[in-house]
Scaffold this active site. Structure first.
Site, short mmCIF file in Angstrom:
data_model
loop_
_atom_site.label_atom_id
_atom_site.label_comp_id
_atom_site.label_asym_id
_atom_site.label_seq_id
_atom_site.Cartn_x
_atom_site.Cartn_y
_atom_site.Cartn_z
N GLY A 46 -7.28 -20.63 -29.81
CA GLY A 46 -8.69 -20.82 -30.09
C GLY A 46 -9.44 -21.14 -28.82
N GLN A 51 -16.29 -24.38 -23.71
CA GLN A 51 -15.13 -24.37 -22.82
C GLN A 51 -15.27 -23.32 -21.72
OE1 GLN A 51 -12.22 -24.21 -26.34
NE2 GLN A 51 -11.10 -25.33 -24.80
N CYS A 88 -5.12 -28.34 -26.01
CA CYS A 88 -6.45 -27.78 -25.82
C CYS A 88 -6.48 -27.08 -24.46
CB CYS A 88 -7.50 -28.89 -25.86
SG CYS A 88 -9.19 -28.31 -25.65
N LEU A 89 -7.06 -25.89 -24.41
CA LEU A 89 -7.11 -25.16 -23.13
C LEU A 89 -7.92 -25.93 -22.09
CD1 LEU A 89 -7.51 -21.46 -24.33
CD2 LEU A 89 -5.43 -22.67 -23.62
N HIS A 130 -10.35 -27.74 -35.04
CA HIS A 130 -10.38 -28.06 -33.62
C HIS A 130 -11.56 -27.34 -32.94
CE1 HIS A 130 -8.02 -28.72 -29.69
NE2 HIS A 130 -8.98 -27.89 -29.34
N GLU A 131 -11.77 -26.07 -33.27
CA GLU A 131 -12.84 -25.31 -32.61
C GLU A 131 -14.22 -25.74 -33.09
OE1 GLU A 131 -11.98 -23.82 -30.00
OE2 GLU A 131 -9.87 -23.98 -30.52
N HIS A 134 -15.19 -28.67 -31.18
CA HIS A 134 -15.68 -28.33 -29.83
C HIS A 134 -17.18 -28.02 -29.85
CE1 HIS A 134 -12.50 -28.16 -26.87
NE2 HIS A 134 -11.70 -27.47 -27.65
NI NI Z 1 -9.65 -27.14 -27.52
#
Ligand code: NI
Length: 190
Positions: A46, A51, A88-89, A130-131, A134
């Site tokens: 995701g 991000q 998380c990226l 999660h997204e 964000h």
């Molecule tokens: Ni994340």
């Protein structure tokens, strides 16, 4: 297609509220496409617009065979509970168990600007939550107990120096497996 740089923990944009998308323009479809590419290169499931330094309420998810671009996603139903290990990226190499709803239903606009709903459990359900977080300036770290957050931040302290500008620049890789599926699913530009 150029990969986008990923903002890491500490970058202020990760904490900002996003803006509602009023129209899914060709430019935003291109952005979604670049986000899919970037997410795949970073081996994530995701990725949300903040991000990659953008303020639109947009995220992409790829779980198993499902590729979802979600504009203005909103959780309209949640039930049950699950504990899932998340990463998380934007916080590379940091992982922790997070308590989430076991099932969520999300309403969003697709790449054509049409409303749709998607329901997810397990990894898809967790990725959706999660997204969406964000897109409201929230990170999975915020959902940890004080103790678990502390140890996650300690792990991050050992990583953060790798990203002096607060950016994670992905190495350019060869054409990956599944990239044909990527282009097949990508919408034609208007
Ligand atoms: Ni994340």
């Amino acid at each position: 297609m150029a990969l986008l740089d990923i903002h890491v923990l500490g970058s202020p944009i990760l904490r900002r509220e996003t803006e509602l998308v009023t129209q899914v323009t060709p430019e935003l479809r291109r952005l979604a496409d670049q986000m899919f590419e970037t997410m795949a290169a970073a081996k994530g499931v995701g990725l949300a617009a903040p991000q990659v330094g953008r303020s639109e309420r947009l995220c992409v998810i790829e779980v198993e065979e499902r590729r979802l671009a979600l504009f203005n996603p909103e959780i309209v139903h949640r039930e049950g509970a699950v504990r899932w290990e998340e990463g998380c990226l934007s916080i590379p190499e940091v992982f922790a168990d997070v308590d989430r709803a076991g099932l969520v239903r999300v309403r969003a606009l697709d790449l054509e600007g049409n409303p749709f709903e998607v329901e997810g459990t397990e990894l898809l359900g967790v990725a959706l939550q999660h997204e969406v977080d964000h897109l409201h300036g929230k990170l999975f770290l915020d959902r940890l107990s004080l103790l678990k957050r502390r140890s996650a931040l300690k792990a991050w302290d050992r990583e953060r120096d790798k990203y002096p500008e607060g950016l994670r620049v992905l190495p350019v890789t060869d054409v990956r497996e599944g990239s044909s599926a990527t282009s097949a699913a990508a919408p034609a530009d208007d």
